[in-house]
Design a protein around this motif. Structure first.
Motif, PDB file in Angstrom:
ATOM      1  N   ILE A 299       0.850  -1.191   0.000  1.00 47.95           N
ATOM      2  CA  ILE A 299       0.000   0.000   0.000  1.00 47.95           C
ATOM      3  C   ILE A 299       0.886   1.241   0.000  1.00 47.95           C
ATOM      4  O   ILE A 299       1.901   1.297   0.700  1.00 47.95           O
ATOM      5  CB  ILE A 299      -0.918   0.000   1.234  1.00 47.95           C
ATOM      6  N   THR A 300       0.528   2.236  -0.792  1.00 43.75           N
ATOM      7  CA  THR A 300       1.313   3.472  -0.844  1.00 43.75           C
ATOM      8  C   THR A 300       1.155   4.237   0.459  1.00 43.75           C
ATOM      9  O   THR A 300       0.056   4.657   0.826  1.00 43.75           O
ATOM     10  CB  THR A 300       0.882   4.351  -2.027  1.00 43.75           C
ATOM     11  N   THR A 301       2.265   4.430   1.153  1.00 42.69           N
ATOM     12  CA  THR A 301       2.296   5.194   2.398  1.00 42.69           C
ATOM     13  C   THR A 301       2.435   6.678   2.094  1.00 42.69           C
ATOM     14  O   THR A 301       1.764   7.520   2.679  1.00 42.69           O
ATOM     15  CB  THR A 301       3.497   4.746   3.270  1.00 42.69           C
ATOM     16  N   GLY A 302       3.351   6.996   1.168  1.00 45.25           N
ATOM     17  CA  GLY A 302       3.570   8.382   0.798  1.00 45.25           C
ATOM     18  C   GLY A 302       4.502   8.497  -0.388  1.00 45.25           C
ATOM     19  O   GLY A 302       5.298   7.599  -0.665  1.00 45.25           O
ATOM     20  N   PHE A 303       4.367   9.614  -1.097  1.00 47.83           N
ATOM     21  CA  PHE A 303       5.226   9.886  -2.254  1.00 47.83           C
ATOM     22  C   PHE A 303       5.525  11.364  -2.275  1.00 47.83           C
ATOM     23  O   PHE A 303       4.616  12.203  -2.196  1.00 47.83           O
ATOM     24  CB  PHE A 303       4.519   9.465  -3.546  1.00 47.83           C
ATOM     25  N   THR A 304       6.806  11.719  -2.339  1.00 46.69           N
ATOM     26  CA  THR A 304       7.188  13.125  -2.345  1.00 46.69           C
ATOM     27  C   THR A 304       8.555  13.251  -3.012  1.00 46.69           C
ATOM     28  O   THR A 304       9.100  12.269  -3.512  1.00 46.69           O
ATOM     29  CB  THR A 304       7.225  13.686  -0.908  1.00 46.69           C
ATOM     30  N   ASN A 305       9.111  14.448  -3.033  1.00 46.04           N
ATOM     31  CA  ASN A 305      10.468  14.597  -3.550  1.00 46.04           C
ATOM     32  C   ASN A 305      11.471  14.569  -2.400  1.00 46.04           C
ATOM     33  O   ASN A 305      11.100  14.627  -1.223  1.00 46.04           O
ATOM     34  CB  ASN A 305      10.615  15.863  -4.406  1.00 46.04           C
ATOM     35  N   GLN A 306      12.742  14.457  -2.742  1.00 41.73           N
ATOM     36  CA  GLN A 306      13.772  14.322  -1.714  1.00 41.73           C
ATOM     37  C   GLN A 306      13.829  15.545  -0.810  1.00 41.73           C
ATOM     38  O   GLN A 306      14.101  15.424   0.389  1.00 41.73           O
ATOM     39  CB  GLN A 306      15.131  14.079  -2.387  1.00 41.73           C
ATOM     40  N   MET A 307      13.580  16.717  -1.354  1.00 45.56           N
ATOM     41  CA  MET A 307      13.617  17.947  -0.562  1.00 45.56           C
ATOM     42  C   MET A 307      12.633  17.874   0.604  1.00 45.56           C
ATOM     43  O   MET A 307      13.003  18.059   1.770  1.00 45.56           O
ATOM     44  CB  MET A 307      13.288  19.154  -1.450  1.00 45.56           C
ATOM     45  N   HIS A 308      11.367  17.579   0.308  1.00 46.25           N
ATOM     46  CA  HIS A 308      10.360  17.530   1.362  1.00 46.25           C
ATOM     47  C   HIS A 308      10.586  16.349   2.301  1.00 46.25           C
ATOM     48  O   HIS A 308      10.361  16.447   3.508  1.00 46.25           O
ATOM     49  CB  HIS A 308       8.960  17.452   0.744  1.00 46.25           C
ATOM     50  N   PHE A 309      11.037  15.243   1.759  1.00 46.03           N
ATOM     51  CA  PHE A 309      11.324  14.070   2.570  1.00 46.03           C
ATOM     52  C   PHE A 309      12.369  14.403   3.644  1.00 46.03           C
ATOM     53  O   PHE A 309      12.189  14.107   4.829  1.00 46.03           O
ATOM     54  CB  PHE A 309      11.816  12.942   1.661  1.00 46.03           C
ATOM     55  N   LEU A 310      13.463  15.044   3.219  1.00 47.38           N
ATOM     56  CA  LEU A 310      14.540  15.363   4.160  1.00 47.38           C
ATOM     57  C   LEU A 310      14.158  16.501   5.097  1.00 47.38           C
ATOM     58  O   LEU A 310      14.538  16.500   6.277  1.00 47.38           O
ATOM     59  CB  LEU A 310      15.821  15.701   3.387  1.00 47.38           C
TER      60      LEU A 310
END
Length: 350
Positions: A299-310
């Motif tokens: 199941i997809t937990t989350g998807f974002t770019n590296q900037m927001h992830f970090l």
């Protein structure tokens, strides 16, 4: 390597581009990833986020500690695919040992690596210099991990290096690109798709290519994801790579697809030169990973770019008072660079 592939074509006929790419990258001892030549870092062909600063691995350790808390298990398994020189494993384990000792002691770390040269470099670093003997096991497949396992599967710039099929829309027909020989040089021909999965792939994504448009299909990524899901009982899959969701990846602006090659820190788009000595990659289709992941109970937990992830893991706070770290953070989160180019997909099971 070039002559080896040419001989295979002479014996067996034209190859799908996926097969050509597989041979160029993974042929035993001669392929790009299986040879003993230096491929990563200053003496190699490219850098990754891991080479910027240990702070990247420290942030992943923060994420892993959160995942371990959610799972609430006594034992936590980390499975890293394609560990490069071993720096990410080193930074994660050092950070866990420093900040989360109980989790560190209950963690088993597995590295799945196809390249014997890279595997030896990882051992030299992690068992030799870092002293993590007995903490890490090297495996050839995720199926070899003690099952069913609970934890997190990590890949950082792995999926972009899986062999891809190349297709081209010709009028109302979808054709596949094959690699043949002409005057002893590689050249491309179009023919019927080698598998019905290629047409099904675009139908499932509800994508229609424009006439003349080329695109890549990463069926190997879907097989990999299914294998990972089958081996994971409870936990997470953390995929970091460059790419897009399907509508952007297959937008007509990318008329010629996304194949890129890297040789001595120079980017190119010709996979038929420096064969076995240059990296060949294609952008990742994150929509496909989500859809086929759900088929495999991920199941997809989350998807974002590296900037927001970090940012969300506290990288700004982690760099306070350390000028070297602060400079590295700028590289890792720059929206025009790594921060925007790289995407992060987290999926969960159980």
């Amino acid at each position: 390597m070039e002559n080896t592939i040419k001989n295979i074509i002479r014996q067996k006929g034209p190859l799908t581009f996926a097969r050509f790419m597989e041979l160029a990258l993974y042929y035993p001892e001669l392929g790009y990833y299986t040879s003993h030549r230096e491929i990563i870092g200053r003496e190699g062909d490219y850098y990754t986020s891991v080479h910027v600063n240990p702070v990247f691995g420290e942030m992943l350790a923060e994420q892993l500690s959160q995942m371990a808390d959610i799972l609430g298990e006594q034992e936590f398994n980390i499975v890293e695919f394609g560990a490069g020189r071993g720096f990410l494993a080193l930074d994660i384990l050092n950070s866990l040992k420093k900040k989360y000792l109980r989790l560190f002691e209950g963690t088993s770390y597995y590295i799945i690596e196809v390249g014997p040269g890279l595997k030896q470099k990882q051992r030299d670093l992690l068992e030799g210099e870092a002293g993590f003997q007995g903490k890490i096991k090297w495996l050839d497949s995720v199926k070899e991990v003690d099952k069913p396992f609970c934890g997190c599967v990590i890949s950082n710039e792995l999926v972009d290096a899986f062999p891809v099929h190349i297709v081209k829309q010709v009028g109302t027909e979808l054709k596949e690109v094959y690699v043949d020989l002409k005057d002893n040089e590689f050249y491309e021909i179009l023919n019927e798709p080698s598998t019905p999965q290629l047409k099904d792939y675009f139908n499932r994504l509800n994508i229609k290519l424009r006439d003349g448009q080329r695109a890549e299909v990463n069926l190997a990524a879907l097989d990999w994801l299914k294998e990972v899901a089958e081996s994971l009982d409870r936990g997470f899959v953390l995929t970091i790579d460059y790419g897009y969701e399907a509508p952007l990846l297959y937008h007509p602006v990318r008329q010629d697809g996304t194949i890129m090659c890297y040789y001595r820190h120079q980017a190119g788009d010709n996979p038929y030169v420096n064969v076995g000595r240059q990296d060949i990659t294609a952008h990742v289709n994150f929509t496909a990973l989500k859809i086929w992941g759900e088929d495999a109970s991920l199941i997809t937990t989350g998807f974002t770019n590296q900037m927001h992830f970090l940012f969300n893991l506290g990288i700004i706070r982690a760099a306070q008072g350390d000028d070297k770290k602060a400079l590295a953070v700028q590289q890792l989160v720059s929206p025009e660079g790594m921060g925007g180019t790289f995407k992060v997909l987290v999926q969960h099971k159980g």
